[in-house]
Design a protein around this motif. Sequence first.
Motif, PDB file in Angstrom:
ATOM      1  N   ILE A 293       0.174   8.907  -1.403  1.00 22.67           N
ATOM      2  CA  ILE A 293      -0.332   7.916  -2.350  1.00 22.67           C
ATOM      3  C   ILE A 293      -1.816   8.160  -2.631  1.00 22.67           C
ATOM      4  O   ILE A 293      -2.275   8.100  -3.786  1.00 22.67           O
ATOM      5  N   VAL A 294      -2.583   8.447  -1.584  1.00 22.33           N
ATOM      6  CA  VAL A 294      -4.013   8.725  -1.769  1.00 22.33           C
ATOM      7  C   VAL A 294      -4.188   9.973  -2.632  1.00 22.33           C
ATOM      8  O   VAL A 294      -5.041  10.026  -3.513  1.00 22.33           O
TER       9      VAL A 294
ATOM     10  N   ARG B 163     -10.865   6.689  -6.001  1.00 21.66           N
ATOM     11  CA  ARG B 163     -10.294   5.423  -6.476  1.00 21.66           C
ATOM     12  C   ARG B 163      -9.828   4.566  -5.319  1.00 21.66           C
ATOM     13  O   ARG B 163     -10.041   3.347  -5.305  1.00 21.66           O
ATOM     14  N   VAL B 164      -9.218   5.200  -4.324  1.00 17.86           N
ATOM     15  CA  VAL B 164      -8.748   4.445  -3.159  1.00 17.86           C
ATOM     16  C   VAL B 164      -9.935   3.893  -2.376  1.00 17.86           C
ATOM     17  O   VAL B 164      -9.929   2.732  -1.939  1.00 17.86           O
TER      18      VAL B 164
ATOM     19  N   GLN C  10       0.812  -1.214   0.000  1.00 16.19           N
ATOM     20  CA  GLN C  10       0.000   0.000   0.000  1.00 16.19           C
ATOM     21  C   GLN C  10       0.848   1.267   0.000  1.00 16.19           C
ATOM     22  O   GLN C  10       0.297   2.368  -0.090  1.00 16.19           O
TER      23      GLN C  10
ATOM     24  N   LEU D  87      -2.464   1.101  -7.721  1.00 13.37           N
ATOM     25  CA  LEU D  87      -3.574   0.987  -8.664  1.00 13.37           C
ATOM     26  C   LEU D  87      -3.143   1.153 -10.115  1.00 13.37           C
ATOM     27  O   LEU D  87      -3.889   0.767 -11.026  1.00 13.37           O
ATOM     28  N   ASP D  88      -1.979   1.711 -10.352  1.00 16.14           N
ATOM     29  CA  ASP D  88      -1.554   1.983 -11.733  1.00 16.14           C
ATOM     30  C   ASP D  88      -0.525   0.991 -12.243  1.00 16.14           C
ATOM     31  O   ASP D  88      -0.252   0.955 -13.452  1.00 16.14           O
ATOM     32  N   GLU D  89       0.082   0.191 -11.351  1.00 12.13           N
ATOM     33  CA  GLU D  89       1.058  -0.798 -11.792  1.00 12.13           C
ATOM     34  C   GLU D  89       0.321  -1.984 -12.414  1.00 12.13           C
ATOM     35  O   GLU D  89      -0.580  -2.554 -11.790  1.00 12.13           O
TER      36      GLU D  89
ATOM     37  N   ASN E  70       2.420   2.956  -5.750  1.00 13.30           N
ATOM     38  CA  ASN E  70       1.326   3.315  -6.658  1.00 13.30           C
ATOM     39  C   ASN E  70       0.590   2.037  -7.065  1.00 13.30           C
ATOM     40  O   ASN E  70       0.712   1.538  -8.177  1.00 13.30           O
TER      41      ASN E  70
ATOM     42  N   PRO F  43      -3.067  -4.535  -8.781  1.00 14.78           N
ATOM     43  CA  PRO F  43      -4.359  -4.625  -8.087  1.00 14.78           C
ATOM     44  C   PRO F  43      -4.898  -6.046  -8.014  1.00 14.78           C
ATOM     45  O   PRO F  43      -5.420  -6.472  -6.984  1.00 14.78           O
TER      46      PRO F  43
ATOM     47  N   TRP G 153      -2.161  11.085  -4.845  1.00 20.34           N
ATOM     48  CA  TRP G 153      -1.740  10.793  -6.213  1.00 20.34           C
ATOM     49  C   TRP G 153      -2.817   9.998  -6.958  1.00 20.34           C
ATOM     50  O   TRP G 153      -3.158  10.297  -8.106  1.00 20.34           O
ATOM     51  N   LEU G 154      -3.358   8.979  -6.299  1.00 19.16           N
ATOM     52  CA  LEU G 154      -4.334   8.101  -6.945  1.00 19.16           C
ATOM     53  C   LEU G 154      -5.730   8.708  -6.990  1.00 19.16           C
ATOM     54  O   LEU G 154      -6.516   8.392  -7.881  1.00 19.16           O
TER      55      LEU G 154
END
Length: 882
Positions: free
Chosen positions: A167-168, A175-176, A123, A128-130, A126, A134, A170-171
């Motif tokens: 991170i939150v 989405r988080v 967590q 969600l984007d790798e 990143n 996910p 950024w994403l």
Amino acid sequence: MTVAVTANDESGSCVRQVSLSPRLGEPKLLDQKSPVMKPVRARGKFLFAGEQKFLVRGVTYGPFAARADGVEYPAPPAVAWDFNLMKQNGINAIRVYSVPPRWLLDVAARVGLRVMVGLPWAQHVNFLDEPGLPEAIVESVRNGVRRCAGHPAVLCYVVGNEIPAGIVRWLGKKRVERFIAKLYRVVKAEDPQALCTYVNFPTTEFLELPFLDLFCFNVYLESKEKLEAYLARLQSLAGDKPLLMTEIGLDSRRNGEQEQGRNLAWQVQSTFEGGSAGIFVFSWTDEWHRGGCEIDDWNFGLTRRDRSPKPALAAVRHAFSETPFASSVAWPKISVVVCTYNGRRTLWECFEYLRRVNYPDFEVIVVDDGSTDGGADDAAAYGYRLIRTKNAGLSAARNTGLNAAKGEIVAYLDDDAYPDSDWLKYLALSFLQGDYVGVGGPNIPPPGDGWIADCVTNSPGGPIHVLLSDREAEHIPGCNMAFRKAALLAVGGFDERFRTAGDDVDICWSLQQRGGKLGFSPAAVVWHHRRNSVRRYWKQQKGYGRAEALLEQKWPEKYNAAGHVSWAGRVYGNGFFTVVRGAGRIYGGPWGTAPFQRLYQPVPGTLSGLVLMPEWHLIVALLSLLTGLGMSWKPLFLAGPPLLAAFSLPLIHAIASSLNVRFPDAPKNRFLALCSRVVVAGLHLLQPIARLVGRLRWGLTPWRRTNKASLSIPRERSLITWSETWCSPQQRLHELEAALKAQDAVVHRGGDFDDWDLEVRGGLLGSARLKMVAEEHGQGKQLVRLRISPRHRWIGFAFTVILASLAIAAGRASAWVASETLLTLAILPLLLSLRDCSMAVGLTRNVNKDHGFQDGRALFHERPVGVRLTTTAPICFQNVRD
């Protein structure tokens, strides 16, 4: 440390429990069966194991260095040693940060410890984007739950812990939140009966996760006042969910071991007194690894690395032994008053749970307000005092209980509600810790009332509380409220005109008018049954409409021109979802570095407020009339699209609300779930109509007269008075305001940017504004001038112009039915505006004349030439100044 014991490992070796003798270092082996561990469930603000409340008194355990076999926990003998030492010190739960092996859960179960199971994943990146990450996280969580599913020692699962704020950011917040919701569903699919949560922290406080079973936070604050204030805020965010503090602690390396013990003692005490369902102290031992490395510059443990105890262990053991309340508290005597009228169906439950209340000094007074069902007959069997009266209404019954009460605090409980076992202690603690004259708490619908009751729970019009802050209330509902007896007697008790509803709002306003403060205790829970039929819900909402009308008659200044209360605080309750709303703003600080990042929700917009008002249906009726007149004059069919919009907005709001509800008891199948949401949508449409019926029947209409003053031509008027003694304009305005209010006028003060001083409301479409100036004539003499100006609201003229224009156009087209109807409708707002302004000007003029002001022209015209201007009128209005 050597312990000759075997334990259950992955190969299935047997377990023998380790028990410690009173002296450390002398372990004994006992062969005994594991205690029976009932599954823990969340109910309201607390956790329960069966019917027994389960307060979490926990410590964190690990992370530890991985052994040769890859297991990130000590060897089974060492774990057994630790767990027995924990149990000996009053600990009943541990929190682990990685999926434990099955043998560790077995050892915990044998000792009687619950395990909060962490499901770790990446967590801090990143995630969600790798590509593929996910999916890998979801599979990891699923496998972790499968390894522990069904084990009696599992307290709950944690699907995430402190996702970094960066991170939150950024994403993206949404989405988080959606990803955490997805992980929650994965856990429920693998272990449906288990509790599931996410552990948050102040830096990402703004995350909205209402689907979780528990509201969990890690908080490190070394100030008692700041921690207690933040706990109150977290309780507001948690709503009706249990609040669990999953990490609190202090580093003994930097603060010293003695200070660590003192700090943890008050942190534990404050956390439980704040109504939390439990706490995990970070951590059990100074031994701690992260990322494969030992952390040797922090010493948060209750024990040292060799498991020798620090002073903090004894401090925490003592604090745990006195949870949730210290034994030294001097509890005041409380009188519990239950007012009932034909409440047999639920009254027995109220009696039974009152008998289970854990409080040293209280009495129960049952006031039977003329019931005919015999429901109160069992009061004597429970040892409660029963007072029978003729049916005089709820407020009269409350006063009867008040006069009979022997306690210094009087707590009111409805006959369709029952209390939590610690209800009175949480109420009393709020009185002891704050200067409140009244304290309330949440009222939560109990499970098992049926699907209609669940639908009513998620509909508007239920008993709600309104908070000015996290601890101070503006309103507390009557099903769960307590007051100092002396304060109630000082305001004359309850107003007996409120026979079925409105008494709680009235008494709150009466106490606040005298300068009293109302408190709110989030853990003073009562379980309150909702109406379990649509017919009873309709009747209740009509009664609320009547109560609003009675309240407006007594407290006109609390209501706006349209007849609605404008609360200063935030309203907490179901049924307030709005479709048209802002997204809210997150305070993140410079570059997202603020340690406490909050979400600030905007106030619902005007359109959202209008859709929820009962009077919206009057707008629908007007547009329907205009559309119907299209049969006489076709251009009026253009009112059809606005009619469709006006009809659709409440429908859209109702459907959206029904899709966002969460039922206390999940529907058994999809068909019942669909039916439940349809009923919720229907109740959202029905409730404003029921309130409108009650309001109109009892005179609370938009076109009502706000006072009975004589009419006066609505034109600007000037009044003057001569004073031989100086008095400040502010003092005169205060006294004038009080004199107007004494005549039941609704008076508003001008704001910082207004060029007028007072405004007197005449009705929805008109008012009068007053401006004062004092001329200084030396030696303290003053000539005081008043200007009264009528104020016609633009919306009335707008309606008149629009409807009159349509009437003329219809007349020119020889559509006489439409023309005459439109002309009548055009005249009505004009007449209402003239009436409202006439009443406001007349009342303001009469009050001023009663206090020595005279018409300016008349006064100068009548005085003889050369005679000094003077008057024998009062200089200042003494009734207010004194």
